[in-house]
Design an enzyme around this catalytic site. Structure first.
Site, mmCIF file in Angstrom:
data_model
loop_
_atom_site.group_PDB
_atom_site.id
_atom_site.type_symbol
_atom_site.label_atom_id
_atom_site.label_comp_id
_atom_site.label_asym_id
_atom_site.label_seq_id
_atom_site.Cartn_x
_atom_site.Cartn_y
_atom_site.Cartn_z
ATOM 1 N N HIS A 43 0.834 -1.213 0.000
ATOM 2 C CA HIS A 43 0.000 0.000 0.000
ATOM 3 C C HIS A 43 0.866 1.260 0.000
ATOM 4 C CE1 HIS A 43 -3.315 2.734 1.122
ATOM 5 N NE2 HIS A 43 -2.410 3.288 1.924
ATOM 6 N N GLU A 44 1.874 1.285 0.870
ATOM 7 C CA GLU A 44 2.733 2.473 0.941
ATOM 8 C C GLU A 44 3.504 2.658 -0.366
ATOM 9 O OE1 GLU A 44 2.195 4.559 3.115
ATOM 10 O OE2 GLU A 44 1.027 3.267 4.446
ATOM 11 N N HIS A 84 1.570 4.532 -2.910
ATOM 12 C CA HIS A 84 1.705 5.997 -2.876
ATOM 13 C C HIS A 84 2.943 6.439 -3.647
ATOM 14 C CE1 HIS A 84 -1.651 6.695 -0.286
ATOM 15 N NE2 HIS A 84 -1.153 6.020 0.724
ATOM 16 N N HIS A 89 3.090 8.949 -6.843
ATOM 17 C CA HIS A 89 3.992 10.093 -6.947
ATOM 18 C C HIS A 89 4.788 10.041 -8.243
ATOM 19 C CE1 HIS A 89 7.418 12.629 -4.941
ATOM 20 N NE2 HIS A 89 6.652 13.352 -5.726
#
Length: 226
Positions: free
Chosen positions: A96-97, A100, A104
């Protein structure tokens, strides 16, 4: 006014339930070892490499459920319970991280919008509560301070709702990648999906709570103007 208080209480109770459920699910799935035997750190590094992201580091950070992606220094920060863990829960959080980080790298529009709001939100958060308190005390004299306070709080509420698609999208990217890469079994995928669902619900409840509080302040303001 009583209805506003009732909504606030309901939101608080739901928030407590969701937080408890998230922690219990994370604890449960942390006990389930991945069939692939890879760690949260390895999951993160694999996902970044598969998306050709070479300038993001995966590091360990203290605390529990403190995992986050920092776009400023391009780091995926994994908590101690995720970084070295080889569990379904760790795989879900790490991916999940990295979702991100992928957002980006690909200039995902909602993340760009959210990031653009951060400077204004930082200023708003610093002075908002004081302005609102002053505005409530001065409401019989002038509605200007409370109006400014409500406007600033509306900005934080907007930020909460913009955060939702960002979080949902990161989870979708994570689950899709884990499927393609084959790092989890069907059962482990279901656990990862369930973990991310409860994590996402914490953001949903926070957004609803912020909206309920905003409506309360607006009711105060409208009551005075009437």
């Amino acid at each position: 006014m009583g209805g506003v208080y009732l909504i606030a209480i309901l939101v608080m109770l739901v928030s407590l339930f969701v937080s408890w459920r998230l922690k219990s699910k994370f604890a449960q799935y942390s006990q389930v070892g991945l069939h692939s035997g890879i760690s949260g750190r390895e999951i993160a590094e694999m996902m970044l490499a598969d998306h050709n992201i070479r300038d993001v580091r995966v590091i360990s950070t203290e605390g529990q459920l403190t995992d986050h992606y920092n776009p400023a220094d391009k780091t995926v920060n994994l908590s101690e319970g995720v970084y070295a863990s080889r569990s379904a829960a760790a795989a879900a959080v790490a991916a999940h991280e990295c979702g991100h980080a992928v957002q980006h790298a690909t200039a995902y529009s909602m993340l760009k919008f959210r990031s653009a709001m951060v400077p204004a939100l930082s200023v708003a958060s610093r002075y908002m509560q004081w302005i609102i308190i002053i505005g409530i005390f001065m409401i019989n004299t002038s509605v200007i301070p409370l109006t400014i306070g409500v406007a600033l709080f509306a900005l934080t509420t907007l930020f909460s709702f913009i955060t939702l698609p960002v979080e949902f999208d990161a989870s979708s990217r994570a689950l899709a990648w884990m499927d393609r890469r084959g790092v989890v079994t069907t059962q482990e995928h279901a656990m990862a999906k369930d973990s991310l669902k409860w994590a996402a619900l914490t953001y949903v409840v926070a957004a609803i709570g912020s909206l309920a509080t905003l409506l309360y302040y607006v009711s105060l303001l409208m009551g005075r103007r009437d």
